[in-house]
Scaffold this motif. Structure first.
Motif, PDB file in Angstrom:
ATOM      1  N   GLU A 139       0.860  -1.480   0.000  1.00 24.24           N
ATOM      2  CA  GLU A 139       0.469  -0.102  -0.337  1.00 24.24           C
ATOM      3  C   GLU A 139       0.841   1.420   0.016  1.00 24.24           C
ATOM      4  OE1 GLU A 139      -2.405  -0.026  -0.406  1.00 24.24           O
ATOM      5  OE2 GLU A 139      -3.361  -2.463   0.141  1.00 24.24           O
ATOM      6  N   LYS A 140       0.266   2.284  -0.265  1.00 23.73           N
ATOM      7  CA  LYS A 140       1.041   3.942   0.134  1.00 23.73           C
ATOM      8  C   LYS A 140       0.467   4.453   1.079  1.00 23.73           C
ATOM      9  CE  LYS A 140       1.200   3.786  -5.339  1.00 23.73           C
ATOM     10  NZ  LYS A 140       0.591   4.845  -6.557  1.00 23.73           N
ATOM     11  N   ALA A 141       1.845   5.566   1.869  1.00 24.65           N
ATOM     12  CA  ALA A 141       2.159   5.603   2.590  1.00 24.65           C
ATOM     13  C   ALA A 141       2.407   6.838   2.344  1.00 24.65           C
ATOM     14  CB  ALA A 141       2.320   5.356   3.484  1.00 24.65           C
ATOM     15  N   TYR A 142       2.013   8.275   3.748  1.00 28.78           N
ATOM     16  CA  TYR A 142       2.704   9.421   3.838  1.00 28.78           C
ATOM     17  C   TYR A 142       2.797   9.736   5.160  1.00 28.78           C
ATOM     18  CZ  TYR A 142       2.567  14.582   3.869  1.00 28.78           C
ATOM     19  OH  TYR A 142       2.780  15.785   3.731  1.00 28.78           O
ATOM     20  N   GLU A 143       3.984  10.421   5.010  1.00 26.20           N
ATOM     21  CA  GLU A 143       4.204  10.754   6.656  1.00 26.20           C
ATOM     22  C   GLU A 143       4.865  12.082   6.824  1.00 26.20           C
ATOM     23  OE1 GLU A 143       8.683   8.930   9.268  1.00 26.20           O
ATOM     24  OE2 GLU A 143       8.801   8.408   7.166  1.00 26.20           O
ATOM     25  N   GLU A 144       4.607  12.228   8.224  1.00 27.67           N
ATOM     26  CA  GLU A 144       4.481  13.893   8.164  1.00 27.67           C
ATOM     27  C   GLU A 144       4.796  14.120  10.012  1.00 27.67           C
ATOM     28  OE1 GLU A 144       2.199  17.653   7.561  1.00 27.67           O
ATOM     29  OE2 GLU A 144       1.473  16.798   7.723  1.00 27.67           O
ATOM     30  N   ASP A 145       5.702  14.516  10.305  1.00 28.65           N
ATOM     31  CA  ASP A 145       5.682  15.174  11.931  1.00 28.65           C
ATOM     32  C   ASP A 145       6.126  13.668  12.522  1.00 28.65           C
ATOM     33  OD1 ASP A 145       6.234  17.665  11.401  1.00 28.65           O
ATOM     34  OD2 ASP A 145       3.952  17.442  11.442  1.00 28.65           O
ATOM     35  N   GLY A 146       6.891  12.404  12.121  1.00 28.88           N
ATOM     36  CA  GLY A 146       7.008  11.508  12.965  1.00 28.88           C
ATOM     37  C   GLY A 146       5.258  10.362  12.779  1.00 28.88           C
ATOM     38  N   ARG A 147       4.719  10.451  12.370  1.00 30.77           N
ATOM     39  CA  ARG A 147       3.575  10.016  11.444  1.00 30.77           C
ATOM     40  C   ARG A 147       3.335   9.967  10.199  1.00 30.77           C
ATOM     41  NH1 ARG A 147      -1.321  13.341  14.082  1.00 30.77           N
ATOM     42  NH2 ARG A 147      -2.688  11.046  13.420  1.00 30.77           N
ATOM     43  N   THR A 148       2.694   8.372  10.499  1.00 31.10           N
ATOM     44  CA  THR A 148       2.769   7.321   9.114  1.00 31.10           C
ATOM     45  C   THR A 148       1.372   7.344   8.935  1.00 31.10           C
ATOM     46  OG1 THR A 148       5.151   6.718   8.960  1.00 31.10           O
ATOM     47  CG2 THR A 148       2.938   5.742   7.336  1.00 31.10           C
ATOM     48  N   VAL A 149       0.660   8.114   7.377  1.00 29.11           N
ATOM     49  CA  VAL A 149      -0.502   7.431   7.082  1.00 29.11           C
ATOM     50  C   VAL A 149      -0.996   6.080   6.123  1.00 29.11           C
ATOM     51  CG1 VAL A 149      -3.021   8.967   6.586  1.00 29.11           C
ATOM     52  CG2 VAL A 149      -1.500  10.147   8.242  1.00 29.11           C
ATOM     53  N   VAL A 150      -1.092   5.630   5.803  1.00 33.31           N
ATOM     54  CA  VAL A 150      -1.388   4.208   5.288  1.00 33.31           C
ATOM     55  C   VAL A 150      -2.783   4.662   4.556  1.00 33.31           C
ATOM     56  CG1 VAL A 150      -0.993   1.579   4.471  1.00 33.31           C
ATOM     57  CG2 VAL A 150       0.281   3.268   6.268  1.00 33.31           C
ATOM     58  N   LEU A 151      -2.282   4.306   2.887  1.00 40.76           N
ATOM     59  CA  LEU A 151      -3.904   5.059   2.087  1.00 40.76           C
ATOM     60  C   LEU A 151      -3.633   3.826   1.418  1.00 40.76           C
ATOM     61  CD1 LEU A 151      -2.830   8.924   1.661  1.00 40.76           C
ATOM     62  CD2 LEU A 151      -4.842   7.685   2.706  1.00 40.76           C
ATOM     63  N   SER A 152      -4.519   2.878   1.284  1.00 42.18           N
ATOM     64  CA  SER A 152      -5.404   1.763   0.824  1.00 42.18           C
ATOM     65  C   SER A 152      -5.748   1.858  -0.533  1.00 42.18           C
ATOM     66  CB  SER A 152      -5.875   0.909   1.604  1.00 42.18           C
ATOM     67  OG  SER A 152      -7.828   1.577   1.146  1.00 42.18           O
ATOM     68  N   LYS A 153      -5.529   0.974  -1.432  1.00 41.36           N
ATOM     69  CA  LYS A 153      -6.038   0.965  -3.244  1.00 41.36           C
ATOM     70  C   LYS A 153      -7.362   1.408  -3.438  1.00 41.36           C
ATOM     71  CE  LYS A 153      -2.943  -2.446  -4.397  1.00 41.36           C
ATOM     72  NZ  LYS A 153      -1.563  -2.939  -3.600  1.00 41.36           N
ATOM     73  N   ASP A 154      -8.725   0.990  -2.518  1.00 41.04           N
ATOM     74  CA  ASP A 154      -9.502   1.803  -2.550  1.00 41.04           C
ATOM     75  C   ASP A 154      -9.816   2.720  -1.903  1.00 41.04           C
ATOM     76  OD1 ASP A 154      -9.979  -0.943  -3.398  1.00 41.04           O
ATOM     77  OD2 ASP A 154     -11.201  -1.714  -1.718  1.00 41.04           O
ATOM     78  N   GLU A 155      -9.183   3.533  -1.454  1.00 42.12           N
ATOM     79  CA  GLU A 155      -9.335   5.013  -0.346  1.00 42.12           C
ATOM     80  C   GLU A 155      -8.688   5.852  -1.482  1.00 42.12           C
ATOM     81  OE1 GLU A 155      -8.611   3.544   4.448  1.00 42.12           O
ATOM     82  OE2 GLU A 155      -6.634   3.992   3.015  1.00 42.12           O
ATOM     83  N   LEU A 156      -7.903   5.255  -2.407  1.00 42.64           N
ATOM     84  CA  LEU A 156      -7.183   6.511  -3.316  1.00 42.64           C
ATOM     85  C   LEU A 156      -8.517   6.530  -4.616  1.00 42.64           C
ATOM     86  CD1 LEU A 156      -3.474   5.227  -3.087  1.00 42.64           C
ATOM     87  CD2 LEU A 156      -3.860   7.565  -2.264  1.00 42.64           C
TER      88      LEU A 156
END
Length: 370
Positions: A61-78
């Protein structure tokens, strides 16, 4: 070609269904990495840093990291993003083509009409032709909202994706901030050099030399193996560095102009020689006249006039002598004709004398008989 996307151009309330195809392709020779010790293929693995396991693409899956926090985004969410689901190429403006900054152009796509009746497609194409403008459009492709330009090439609509303004970097080089003085003579010589190299752009006349030489290297290596000699393959000068820094700008401009003029002079000489050879091969006894005409056309340039005898007749011979003298290439081609004329006169005189002798002999015989 295989369509990579299907959608429709929204031209006001007019809907133009289209198929999208990549307009360009890469012909570079594909190389892969190997271990230099044993030639083993180097492959990349998607390995997890936590469990050290090799992960299948379907489990990524794809993810975004900011200020030490990681947000994982699933294919369906994208895929739920509205712009991602849009299959519309929306025309937002029609602008003069000269207002588009070439640096903003990214990738080109051909648009094919995707309906039983291409009338709407042709109507949009005619509108662009009649107004001499480019349509600015917005569309979504491959998880990105894009800006584009719609124009015409060979009666086909072409979509060119554009970079967003903030994707083009601003630049400020300190060296250009200083006041640099360019003399009038330098500007004149540089303009002359530009003019000497001016031509119409013909893309087909250019070649990707690196790819050609890479293919040459591969074929030589296949034939010679580890005994390959690159100097023998490419020449002794292969691998030499670039030219040194130009110190004297005026001298460099002069040498550039001289080299260009020398190349053009050599080309003109070859062309003139080829024309002369053609005239000799197809000669019909008028070669000297053709050579004289070519000498006049080149306005004093050296020429190799044909060395064949002049045309028949004393008057033509005299004219040929006069013309050859003016062009400075006379080589007395009429001597042979004059000599023949003199010989003919001499022969005629002898013949007349012989006839006279015969007449006298007949008279003598008649008196004896009497």
């Amino acid at each position: 070609m295989r369509a990579i996307w299907k959608g429709a151009i929204a031209f006001g309330l007019v809907n133009v269904p289209v198929k999208v195809y990549s307009a360009t392709e890469d012909h570079d020779i594909s190389l892969h990495q190997v271990h230099n010790a044993d030639g083993g293929r180097i492959r990349y693995q998607r390995r997890c840093e936590v469990c050290s396991q090799v992960i299948d693409y379907s489990d990524i899956e794809k993810a975004y990291e900011e200020d030490g926090r990681t947000v994982v985004l699933s294919k369906d969410e994208l895929k739920s993003i509205p712009a991602e689901n849009s299959h519309e190429i929306e025309v937002v403006q029609f602008v003069p083509s000269e207002q588009l900054e070439p640096m903003m152009f990214e990738k080109s796509y051909y648009l094919e009409p995707d309906s039983k009746s291409p009338k709407a497609y042709v109507l949009l194409r005619k509108a662009l032709e009649d107004t001499d403008r480019v349509a600015i459009v917005q569309f979504a492709l491959r998880e990105k909202t894009r800006l584009g330009a719609l124009r015409i090439k060979d009666d086909v609509l072409v979509l060119q994706s554009l970079l967003w303004p903030d994707e083009v970097r601003e630049v400020n080089f300190p060296a250009l901030d200083t006041s640099i003085r360019i003399s009038a003579q330098e500007r004149e010589m540089s303009a002359a050099l530009v003019e000497s190299m001016a031509a119409d752009f013909e893309p087909a006349s250019f070649t990707d030399e690196y790819q050609v030489q890479l293919r040459q290297l591969i074929e030589a290596k296949l034939e010679q193996g580890e005994s390959l000699d690159t100097e023998e393959t490419f020449g002794a000068e292969a691998g030499e560095g670039g030219k040194g820094e130009v110190i004297d700008l005026m001298e460099a401009l002069k040498r550039s102009l001289d080299r260009k003029r020398g190349a053009e002079s050599g080309a003109d000489t070859k062309e003139a020689d080829a024309d002369d050879d053609g005239a000799h091969e197809g000669g019909d006894g008028k070669a000297p006249a053709r050579g004289t005409s070519r000498a006049k056309a080149s306005e004093g340039k050296e020429t190799t006039a044909a060395k064949k005898p002049a045309a028949k007749g004393t008057a033509k011979t005299a004219a040929a002598k006069s013309t050859a003298a003016k062009s400075g290439t006379a080589k007395a081609p009429a001597k042979s004709t004059t000599a023949k004329s003199a010989t003919a006169k001499s022969t005629g005189a002898k013949s007349t004398a012989a006839k006279s002798t015969g007449t006298k002999s007949s008279a003598a015989r008649a008196r004896k008989g009497a």
